[in-house]
Design an enzyme around this catalytic site. Sequence first.
Site, PDB file in Angstrom:
ATOM      1  N   LYS A 203      52.360  57.018  35.563  1.00 34.97           N
ATOM      2  CA  LYS A 203      53.164  57.604  36.641  1.00 34.97           C
ATOM      3  C   LYS A 203      53.024  56.711  37.866  1.00 34.97           C
ATOM      4  O   LYS A 203      52.185  56.917  38.734  1.00 34.97           O
ATOM      5  CB  LYS A 203      52.698  59.031  36.939  1.00 34.97           C
ATOM      6  CG  LYS A 203      53.700  59.832  37.771  1.00 34.97           C
ATOM      7  CD  LYS A 203      54.993  60.067  37.023  1.00 34.97           C
ATOM      8  CE  LYS A 203      55.974  60.891  37.805  1.00 34.97           C
ATOM      9  NZ  LYS A 203      57.273  61.032  37.138  1.00 34.97           N
ATOM     10  N   SER A 408      61.767  62.250  34.545  1.00 35.60           N
ATOM     11  CA  SER A 408      60.870  63.102  35.323  1.00 35.60           C
ATOM     12  C   SER A 408      61.543  64.444  35.595  1.00 35.60           C
ATOM     13  O   SER A 408      61.808  65.200  34.671  1.00 35.60           O
ATOM     14  CB  SER A 408      60.457  62.385  36.608  1.00 35.60           C
ATOM     15  OG  SER A 408      59.233  62.911  37.091  1.00 35.60           O
TER      16      SER A 408
END
Length: 621
Positions: A203, A408
């Site tokens: 991430k 996401s």
Amino acid sequence: MSKNTPGPLMRFLRGIWNSINFARRLVFNLVFLFIVAIVLVAMFSGGIKLQDRNVLVLAPQGQVVEQFSADPMSRAMARAMGQPQPETQLRDLLRAIEAASTDARIERMVIRPDQMTGIGFAMLQELEDAITRFRKSGKQIVAYADGMDQRQYYLAALADEIYLHPDGMVLLEGLSRYRAYYREALQDKLGVDVHLFRVGEFKSAAEPFILDGPSEESREADLYWMNDIWRRYLDDIARLRKLDAATLQASIDDLPNQVKAAGGDLGQMALQQKLVDGLMSQDQFRALMVERGVEDAEIHSFRQVAMDDYLGFLNRERLPLDTRPKVAVVVAQGEIAAGDLPAGTVGGISTSRLLREAREDSNVHAVVLRVDSPGGGVFPSEQIRREVELTRAAGKPIVVSMGNMAASGGYWISMNADMIYAEPNTITGSIGIFGLFMTFPDTLSKIGVRVDGVGTTKIAGAFDPSRPLSPAVGETIQAIIDQGYRQFIEKVAHARGSTPEEIDRVARGRVWSGAQAEQFGLVDELGGLHDAIAEAARRANLGSGEYALHYVEKQLSPFEKIIVDATNNAAARGLASHLGLSGRMLEQPVAQELRRGLRLLESPPEGGKPFKTVAHCFCEL
């Protein structure tokens, strides 16, 4: 002088005010008369007359988007006065191509890609599928450009023949992703303490705030999905142009020597590499098209119809009332944020309302959610996901069509659909969340400012950015981020018929291409919007031709609809042009690309938290 008689100063100010008021009324009346004239011309001109043996000119302007970001009135006025359009809707391109394939009045198509400033690779695949269906009609497709980058070239490569201006260039350079990194500037120079809370080593969205360059995990993940998309690009160009993909890659890597070998003549280099079929100026290309078709003496060129004019003609031909069942399309384009937001962004309230409107419409039998989003706030993402879940529970099929990106938060709003379609070149995954909290005590101390005081509890004032962040509060935030990630993968596992452990293996913030995501079970099928609509109709037991397609969007007012329809009329636009009115008079600023990074963090937190949790992927190409 009477007591009631104003003095010289008051008379002077009153005169100025009256002059301003007169000017305001004059401008308003002129604008009103201008609009009335356009509407009257549109009503009585009958619109363009589409003759036989026409050429459809497909010339996308600006960025190709799923949904306009400018308001309808701004676009209509700019169009009426002949101003360049900063955006072209993908749905308009697809509709024009599909209609022209069966329209006997259209004998060929000309593609002009060089006014297109941007388009995603998944959209290019959508256009290829539509143009392939057009080609089956037996009609010729020709492309011409003054010069092309690699995305413009892909669109041109879909044609049977490509012609380039002799001084033009075809620039194929590969894919890259470079970002600015701010750690030294923020922490060393300015004294800002940056606290990153995340789950997943991949991430990497907030890494620029804590590092001086990408982490090894970020490099690995980015190259993995980018290489997959680039390989598909090369394979597609090689297939379309009957070339060898390895040779094409080698020529790109050897660009300096290739240019030298061509004597610096970039047009000849493109011709030698068989990227184009010929070099000619625009007048030569016009002469070629006249020779193959019909000359239009009025414009001294070949008989042609622009895409917008063609769509306006189709709109006037369409039956005024279509009572067939509907397959509704809701577009979720842009960053996901809280609130009631305009087109071009995804609002937790506004997009949820559109899904609810489709669900509650008795004439809508199925829904397609078209997603082109890098994600955003967790809270609004969950609001939208819940509406998808409720639509499915209400018995209406809902199918997701992923566009260029559904990563996401974009994946969050997609996962509960009956079925998920993605293009092989879609960017998706990035299942993970993060939070970023900055504090500035050292920054303030550099200018001699100290912050101190008292509080009634240990955490009172803990989220004041002018104070150092307490380690205990940092641990608390990380625990909340951990829980948010668990919630994310548990929801994905439930929606995809998997387990949190299995989802975690392909999550942890890692980005995938659509083809890779399909292998891991994150999407169901590879395909575009056309496929998703057909699947939604099939699930609603609607056969081909038994349903109408309906985009669920904010409704125009009657006045706005009149103006928008009027400016689709070529004669009305001609009137506006001949009046010589400057477009600046009615120009409104067109929404610019949303700022990344700090914009997400500046917006208010949702769900009552004193900080914001974000499911966002900074993975655009």
